[in-house]
Enzyme design. Structure first.
Site, PDB file in Angstrom:
ATOM      1  CG  ASN A 105      -2.185   0.851   0.938  1.00 27.38           C
ATOM      2  OD1 ASN A 105      -2.617   1.037  -0.194  1.00 27.38           O
ATOM      3  ND2 ASN A 105      -2.748   1.401   1.998  1.00 27.38           N
ATOM      4  CG  ASN A 154      -3.263   4.162   4.178  1.00 30.10           C
ATOM      5  OD1 ASN A 154      -2.609   4.551   3.213  1.00 30.10           O
ATOM      6  ND2 ASN A 154      -4.513   3.745   4.073  1.00 30.10           N
ATOM      7  CG  ASP A 201      -6.007   7.097   2.805  1.00 28.89           C
ATOM      8  OD1 ASP A 201      -4.909   6.602   2.504  1.00 28.89           O
ATOM      9  OD2 ASP A 201      -7.052   6.838   2.188  1.00 28.89           O
TER      10      ASP A 201
END
Length: 297
Positions: A105, A154, A201
């Site tokens: 990610n 994240n 995020d």
């Protein structure tokens, strides 16, 4: 286009499904970002507002510059070198081959030219994600594991002093902080902040050490001082705000990626700019975009 202080405007009604990971490349007067779900890499040129795109072989969680002008990209099967000139992806290193349900990610480059990145459960339910560091040694990538237990890892970001690393577990609403030791090891994991609105995020820091977090399902950029004290958030006209990058000539222009993923037809109708890329000016400069340091191959 003249940008105003903390008043985001849409640079492009791009409609990314999952726009993420903006990085400013000063030499090109441009920022790159990914659309993870659509398997695309994009570049927005600030000078003329042009967009250029490349197809990726799979979902790309991050794209970070390397010292030779190429990029290192995180794909589900590991790390790839990406050459903008040719558009070619070259597989460089496997990561987590034992768990096919995970993918790479978000990531960042620290002041010493090392990349920190996370993995996550693609189904966003298992705590199978981890935090890693990658360096280039003797012509090869060296990947080391530093933390585990993330559902959606994240926002790795490093403080301007280079001594604190921030990382999120988005569903838990936590932003964690670690101490980075002189040898690059991580110690002292603690909860730096917990979001009350939305989910953290992508995270970056500015030159004063303030922490800026894209906020999924929150419609804003959530900000904290280095001691964790909340700052005034910056609102956007879309729900899923994923990450920012500082750029421009003085590093005081903020570029923002957003996403349409997970929004209903009614929500998309109410948020016509969802998935667009935004920009605004701010009074505190960001930190320079560092490059992944490659030794002599």
């Amino acid at each position: 286009m003249e940008l105003k202080h903390h008043e985001p405007v849409c640079l492009s009604d791009f409609r990314a499904v999952l726009g993420e990971g903006p990085v400013w490349i000063e030499a090109e007067n441009s920022f790159y970002f990914v659309d993870i779900v659509s398997c695309r890499i994009h570049r927005y040129c600030l000078q003329d507002g042009s967009l250029r795109s490349w197809e990726a072989p799979n979902r790309t969680g991050f794209l970070l510059p390397a010292s030779d002008g190429t990029f290192l990209a995180g794909l589900p099967d590991g790390l790839h070198r990406f050459d903008v000139k040719t558009g070619y992806f070259e597989h460089a290193c496997m990561v987590e081959t034992e768990d096919e349900g995970n993918r790479l990610n978000d990531g960042c480059v620290d002041q010493k030219g090392r990349i920190w990145f996370g993995t996550m459960d693609d189904g966003e339910s298992r705590d199978s994600g981890s935090l890693y560091r990658v360096e280039h040694r003797n012509g090869q990538l060296s990947v080391s594991h530093w933390d585990s237990g993330y559902i959606v890892s994240n926002g790795p970001a490093v403080s301007p002093c280079g001594k604190v690393l921030y990382a999120c577990d988005s569903p838990q609403k936590h932003i964690y902080a670690f101490d980075i030791q002189d040898d690059g090891s991580l110690t002292g994991k603690r909860v730096f902040a917990t979001l009350e609105k939305g989910y953290p995020d992508g995270v970056v820091t500015d030159s004063e050490g303030n922490v800026w977090s894209g906020t999924w399902a929150g419609g804003q950029i959530t900000r904290f001082r280095p001691d964790g004290t909340p700052m005034e958030p910056i609102a956007l006209p879309v729900s899923n705000v994923t990450k920012i990058a500082f750029g421009g000539a003085d590093c005081r222009t903020v570029f923002v990626t957003t996403a349409r993923k997970g929004l209903s037809e009614e929500e998309l109708e109410a948020q016509p700019q969802a998935g667009g890329i935004f920009a605004f000016r701010t009074d505190v400069a960001g930190n320079p975009q560092h490059s992944f340091v490659l030794d002599a191959d």
